[in-house]
Design an enzyme around this catalytic site. Structure first.
Site, PDB file in Angstrom:
ATOM      1  N   GLU A   1       0.860  -1.199   0.000  1.00 35.55           N
ATOM      2  CA  GLU A   1       0.000   0.000   0.000  1.00 35.55           C
ATOM      3  C   GLU A   1       0.888   1.239   0.000  1.00 35.55           C
ATOM      4  OE1 GLU A   1      -3.308   0.541   3.042  1.00 35.55           O
ATOM      5  OE2 GLU A   1      -2.661   2.627   2.853  1.00 35.55           O
TER       6      GLU A   1
ATOM      7  N   HIS B   1      -9.207   1.385  -0.248  1.00 34.32           N
ATOM      8  CA  HIS B   1      -8.319   2.244   0.536  1.00 34.32           C
ATOM      9  C   HIS B   1      -9.125   3.357   1.200  1.00 34.32           C
ATOM     10  CE1 HIS B   1      -5.365   5.385   1.345  1.00 34.32           C
ATOM     11  NE2 HIS B   1      -4.454   4.430   1.388  1.00 34.32           N
TER      12      HIS B   1
ATOM     13  N   ASP C   1       2.652   2.076   3.796  1.00 34.51           N
ATOM     14  CA  ASP C   1       1.889   3.315   3.599  1.00 34.51           C
ATOM     15  C   ASP C   1       2.810   4.517   3.420  1.00 34.51           C
ATOM     16  OD1 ASP C   1      -0.476   4.597   3.106  1.00 34.51           O
ATOM     17  OD2 ASP C   1      -1.274   4.456   5.136  1.00 34.51           O
TER      18      ASP C   1
HETATM   19 MN    MN Z   1      -2.513   4.504   2.366  1.00 32.53          MN
END
Ligand code: MN
Length: 335
Positions: A7, A173, A296
């Protein structure tokens, strides 16, 4: 074993310019106005951050080398094109997918990616999923609601059908809650990742489950970040209260329990979570074949994510599954 993070965010200059246009206009969703407010004020910190987000070439690879990241699965950052009018959103999603495919082609052993789509035009989005697959992309990124609407609505079925038929997992997401629910989240920064992101995205996943979407699309696969956006924590209670609601006639009975859909059609990732108790909960509820590593970046400290996963109290076999083999299998990565 390779460290694969699934991600990891980027943005194109065109989409960033489009965001700024929307933010400066009178037609801006209240949550996005808060989220994007800083983009209109010049700031050195914002410039550094945006430069990281826009770099999916040499700078990104050098950064990955620094933190020991072997592969990043990139996706257009939230809310992507979902705040634009349908035509502009469809065009910018396609252009962003072309840019992503080119970046992957330049670094095929280090980068993979998910296709952005514009749910505003469900038929065009379905075609873009197919085109994304032909470009070598490994799944679909959808940043939760589109103008307060969720993918369980019948108008979005072409998207779910295409993702299922082409075996492209949809990474659901987070983004800030939509206009129809954002009001109490606008105070204290609660629209953001502290709370609102998971409340919004967990709701979206629950709407898909409770609408029977996985009876209509049994092979549809959904990926949730942030250790499942709270759902693993609530799973037993969800089943328990669902059974009561069915019994009193307040909820329609589905062929399976809500948790069965979650355990059969969903995967979760560690994005933004470096908490062993939460990883243990995920492993207990979902098992070790359905959890993938994610950092992330650049929103989170990916060096910290690596340090956490390197030292996590799991077996070496589990570490390999979470870091590498689950992602290779689930996204059919060619890295
Ligand atoms: Mn994210």
């Amino acid at each position: 074993m390779r460290r694969i993070a699934v991600e990891e965010a980027f943005i194109t200059a065109e989409i960033l310019a489009g965001w700024r246009q929307v933010l400066a206009s009178s037609d801006v969703e209240p949550g996005f106005a808060k989220l994007g407010g800083s983009l209109l004020k010049p700031s050195k910190g914002t410039d550094i951050f945006l430069a990281r987000l826009m770099d999916i070439g040499a700078g990104r690879i050098a950064h990955m080398d620094n933190v020991g990241m072997d592969v990043e699965v990139l996706s257009l950052t939230s809310p992507g094109v979902q705040i634009f009018a349908a035509d502009m959103a469809t065009r910018l999603a396609a252009e962003s997918n072309d840019a992503l495919a080119a970046a992957i082609k330049a670094n095929p052993t280090r980068l993979a990616g998910l296709a952005a789509v514009a749910p505003q035009d469900p038929q065009a989005a379905a075609r873009e999923i197919e085109r994304g697959k032909s470009l070598g992309l490994s799944g679909v990124i959808i940043n939760s609601h589109t103008r307060s609407e969720y993918l369980d609505l019948p108008k979005y079925r072409p998207i779910l059908e295409a993702a299922e038929a082409l075996d492209m997992p949809i990474y659901l997401h987070p983004r800030e809650p939509g206009p129809s629910m954002v009001t109490p989240y606008l105070d204290y920064g609660l629209y953001f990742a502290t709370w609102g992101f998971s409340a919004e995205t967990g709701l979206h996943a629950m709407r898909l489950i409770m609408s029977g979407a996985f009876d209509r699309h049994p092979k549809l696969r959904i990926v949730l970040g942030h250790m499942g956006e709270g759902i693993p924590y609530w799973l037993k209670r969800i089943d328990n209260r669902y059974a009561l609601q069915v019994k009193i006639g307040a909820t329609e009975k589905l062929p399976k329990r809500p948790s069965e859909y979650f355990l059969e059609n969903f995967y979760i990732t560690t994005a933004g979570v470096t908490d062993m108790a939460v990883l243990k909960l995920g492993l207990d509820e979902l098992g070790d074949d359905r959890i993938m590593f994610a950092a992330d970046y650049p929103y989170e400290d990916d060096a910290e994510a690596v340090q956490f996963m390197d030292g996590a109290d799991v077996s070496e076999e589990q570490r390999r599954k979470i870091y590498e083999t689950n992602a290779l299998r689930i996204f059919k990565l060619q890295v």
